[in-house]
Write an enzyme that holds these catalytic residues in place. Sequence first.
Site, PDB file in Angstrom:
ATOM      1  N   GLY A 101     -14.459 -55.519 -20.606  1.00 24.38           N
ATOM      2  CA  GLY A 101     -13.946 -54.092 -20.824  1.00 24.38           C
ATOM      3  C   GLY A 101     -12.407 -54.235 -20.399  1.00 24.38           C
ATOM      4  O   GLY A 101     -11.490 -55.145 -20.441  1.00 24.38           O
ATOM      5  N   LEU A 102     -12.033 -53.024 -20.139  1.00 24.31           N
ATOM      6  CA  LEU A 102     -10.697 -52.786 -19.719  1.00 24.31           C
ATOM      7  C   LEU A 102      -9.537 -53.273 -20.751  1.00 24.31           C
ATOM      8  O   LEU A 102      -8.587 -53.826 -20.661  1.00 24.31           O
ATOM      9  CB  LEU A 102     -10.246 -53.563 -18.429  1.00 24.31           C
ATOM     10  CG  LEU A 102     -10.720 -52.423 -17.150  1.00 24.31           C
ATOM     11  CD1 LEU A 102     -10.528 -53.227 -15.951  1.00 24.31           C
ATOM     12  CD2 LEU A 102     -10.173 -51.148 -16.893  1.00 24.31           C
ATOM     13  N   CYS A 103      -9.871 -52.773 -21.906  1.00 28.38           N
ATOM     14  CA  CYS A 103      -8.997 -52.899 -22.958  1.00 28.38           C
ATOM     15  C   CYS A 103      -8.804 -52.066 -24.072  1.00 28.38           C
ATOM     16  O   CYS A 103      -8.747 -52.200 -25.006  1.00 28.38           O
ATOM     17  CB  CYS A 103      -9.343 -54.293 -23.795  1.00 28.38           C
ATOM     18  SG  CYS A 103     -10.960 -54.507 -24.070  1.00 28.38           S
ATOM     19  N   GLY A 104      -8.727 -50.782 -23.246  1.00 26.59           N
ATOM     20  CA  GLY A 104      -8.500 -49.441 -24.052  1.00 26.59           C
ATOM     21  C   GLY A 104      -9.530 -49.093 -25.236  1.00 26.59           C
ATOM     22  O   GLY A 104     -11.025 -49.309 -24.505  1.00 26.59           O
TER      23      GLY A 104
END
Lengths: 134, 286
Positions: free
Chosen positions: B86-89
Amino acid sequence: MPAQFHLEIITPTHVFDEGQVDYVRAPGVDGSFGVMAGHTESIMALDIGEIKVVKGSVEIFYACARGFAEITKDGVQLLVESAELKENIDLKRAQEAYERAKALLKKKQDEMLDEEQALRALKRSMNRMSVARK
Amino acid sequence: MANLKDIRKRIGTIDSIRQVTRAMKLVAAAKLRRAQTNMEQARPYANRINGVLKHLLPDINRSAHQLLTMRPAKKKAFVVVTSDRGLCGSFNTNILRHAHAIIDEVGKKEQSQLICIGRKGYEYFSKRGYDVVDHYTGFWKDLDFSHAQEMAGAITDHYLKGDFDDVRVIYNQFKNVAQQEIVEFHFLPLVLEENDETITTDYLFEPSKDEVVKSLVPRHLNVQMWRFLLESNASEQAARMTSMEAATENAGELIDSLRLEYNKARQAAITTEILEVVSGAEALVE
């Protein structure tokens, strides 16, 4: 007629530009064939095998996977799924891949699942080893 | 007025978060560069195969090749390409929402099968009870052409066995660093739009035209799959880079406003202290 022609070996991850060469031998599905300058324009399916390139007095070997060769009047392009320079082949890895494929084939005897794929892996690893050992 | 110590602590926390997001941004930028080089290197190969196939297709009997023949699409398969992490908008959210809508539109869960590439998609759809035939996770970090071969091979096998009659790939196409576009691609049966710039050379085919096509089609599918993976990978890194950059910026703004608050509080504290000292001294004088 020029005595040399331009050769490129193109894979999905890399382009080997060999420049002007005298001769190339590639593994066609019906057996190896050689190409020299002035060859008829053709498209040939390639099998797993060995590519030999002759440039003057230098001989270069690659282990390649399946693909095809496109021969035009401008030169030859070998489009293969993988090509490894003989010097870059890791024999140990090839050996491991060979053992793995063999084990897989033994196990798959009763289920026949993906036998072809395992066979191909076996063939690829054997090819790599045979080219590297030359 | 907030406690001085509390504000200091918060500033510290946000600052370390900012360090993390900044590092992630830099890592994503480096990975993006690599992904872009990979994409560029795959291009000559993909273009040539595409060109030769386009040249050949008008001449051969399509019905002789199962992979080229349309058949009534009773069962459809969807390949959804997402990331593992994750952590990709909104990278994964967008594509999952889009895919979800398409799949529900085509038919309920019974008529569509799913092949999930990337953990996020797999988690999303398996949790919702969709029929996930295959999934591939944990390969992104050492992405290799052999992964594409494996996936394309497995999908082709399913198709030939008749598990489904139509395969669509839904993935993120890399437009530029700031933009990704969700694309739905018709993977099987193989349709190539005819174009005018066909090769005019009269080639000799060895062993035969049909044989060449037969060996070319799987090569083509492999490289297509490879392209999807590369595009998606580049998009993911780009999305992560932009969102981490935004996060770093936001953290900076937050720190600025907290620091202002901190200074105000500090000043107020000092003023009160001075006041206390002065009035204490005045009391002594009298």
